[in-house]
Design a protein around this motif. Structure first.
Motif, PDB file in Angstrom:
ATOM      1  N   ARG A   1       0.842  -1.183   0.000  1.00 49.50           N
ATOM      2  CA  ARG A   1       0.000   0.000   0.000  1.00 49.50           C
ATOM      3  C   ARG A   1       0.888   1.248   0.000  1.00 49.50           C
ATOM      4  NH1 ARG A   1      -3.542  -3.435   0.463  1.00 49.50           N
ATOM      5  NH2 ARG A   1      -5.240  -3.879   1.791  1.00 49.50           N
ATOM      6  N   VAL A   2       0.514   2.222  -0.782  1.00 50.53           N
ATOM      7  CA  VAL A   2       1.264   3.465  -0.833  1.00 50.53           C
ATOM      8  C   VAL A   2       0.876   4.283   0.397  1.00 50.53           C
ATOM      9  CG1 VAL A   2       1.640   5.585  -2.145  1.00 50.53           C
ATOM     10  CG2 VAL A   2       1.276   3.423  -3.332  1.00 50.53           C
ATOM     11  N   PRO A   3       1.879   4.780   1.148  1.00 51.51           N
ATOM     12  CA  PRO A   3       1.524   5.557   2.342  1.00 51.51           C
ATOM     13  C   PRO A   3       0.840   6.862   1.964  1.00 51.51           C
ATOM     14  CG  PRO A   3       3.908   5.469   2.041  1.00 51.51           C
ATOM     15  CD  PRO A   3       3.298   4.615   0.981  1.00 51.51           C
ATOM     16  N   LYS A   4      -0.116   7.250   2.789  1.00 51.04           N
ATOM     17  CA  LYS A   4      -0.834   8.499   2.539  1.00 51.04           C
ATOM     18  C   LYS A   4       0.060   9.665   2.884  1.00 51.04           C
ATOM     19  CE  LYS A   4      -5.390   6.637   3.453  1.00 51.04           C
ATOM     20  NZ  LYS A   4      -6.589   6.720   4.285  1.00 51.04           N
ATOM     21  N   GLN A   5       0.045  10.674   2.020  1.00 48.20           N
ATOM     22  CA  GLN A   5       0.830  11.870   2.277  1.00 48.20           C
ATOM     23  C   GLN A   5      -0.068  12.923   2.882  1.00 48.20           C
ATOM     24  OE1 GLN A   5       2.648  13.040  -1.368  1.00 48.20           O
ATOM     25  NE2 GLN A   5       4.025  11.298  -1.425  1.00 48.20           N
ATOM     26  N   VAL A   6       0.429  13.553   3.922  1.00 41.08           N
ATOM     27  CA  VAL A   6      -0.344  14.597   4.602  1.00 41.08           C
ATOM     28  C   VAL A   6       0.173  15.927   4.116  1.00 41.08           C
ATOM     29  CG1 VAL A   6      -0.958  15.569   6.826  1.00 41.08           C
ATOM     30  CG2 VAL A   6      -0.627  13.103   6.590  1.00 41.08           C
ATOM     31  N   ASP A   7      -0.687  16.708   3.515  1.00 42.93           N
ATOM     32  CA  ASP A   7      -0.317  18.047   3.062  1.00 42.93           C
ATOM     33  C   ASP A   7      -0.469  19.009   4.216  1.00 42.93           C
ATOM     34  OD1 ASP A   7       0.109  17.094   0.515  1.00 42.93           O
ATOM     35  OD2 ASP A   7      -1.944  17.505  -0.141  1.00 42.93           O
TER      36      ASP A   7
END
Length: 109
Positions: free
Chosen positions: A102-108
């Protein structure tokens, strides 16, 4: 020079560590790369499909000449292998998506 790793009563000092103990082995998280599962299943089912195509080509031989029989078997092998590759790729992709990386979620922000 005194040993700084032991107390006077010969018990080892307790050291504060950040994170898990280095002597304890971590159990790896079993994740499958989707491209590996697609390739594996495509190759495996493609080979099985080619074998099934060869058997079908031999079983359904007509009373034709040797050249025509060889050509029919070749076409059956290619058709069976192609169907196996497509089916294997589809199954591998489904498994890769369900259990894959799973691609880690990026937090903007």
């Amino acid at each position: 020079m005194p040993n700084t790793d032991e107390r006077l009563d010969n018990r080892p000092l307790e050291r504060a560590t950040e994170g898990p103990d280095a002597t304890q082995k971590e159990v790896p998280d079993r994740q499958i790369d989707p491209s590996e599962s697609v390739t594996l299943f495509a190759i495996a089912l493609g080979a099985i499909g080619a074998l099934v195509g060869l058997v079908a080509g031999i079983v359904f031989l007509s009373g034709s000449a040797l050249g025509a029989a060889v050509l029919n078997c070749l076409i059956a092998v290619l058709a069976g292998g192609s169907a196996g590759v497509v089916a294997g790729g589809t199954v591998g992709a489904a498994i890769g998506v369900m259990r894959g990386v799973r691609v880690p979620k990026q937090v903007d922000g």
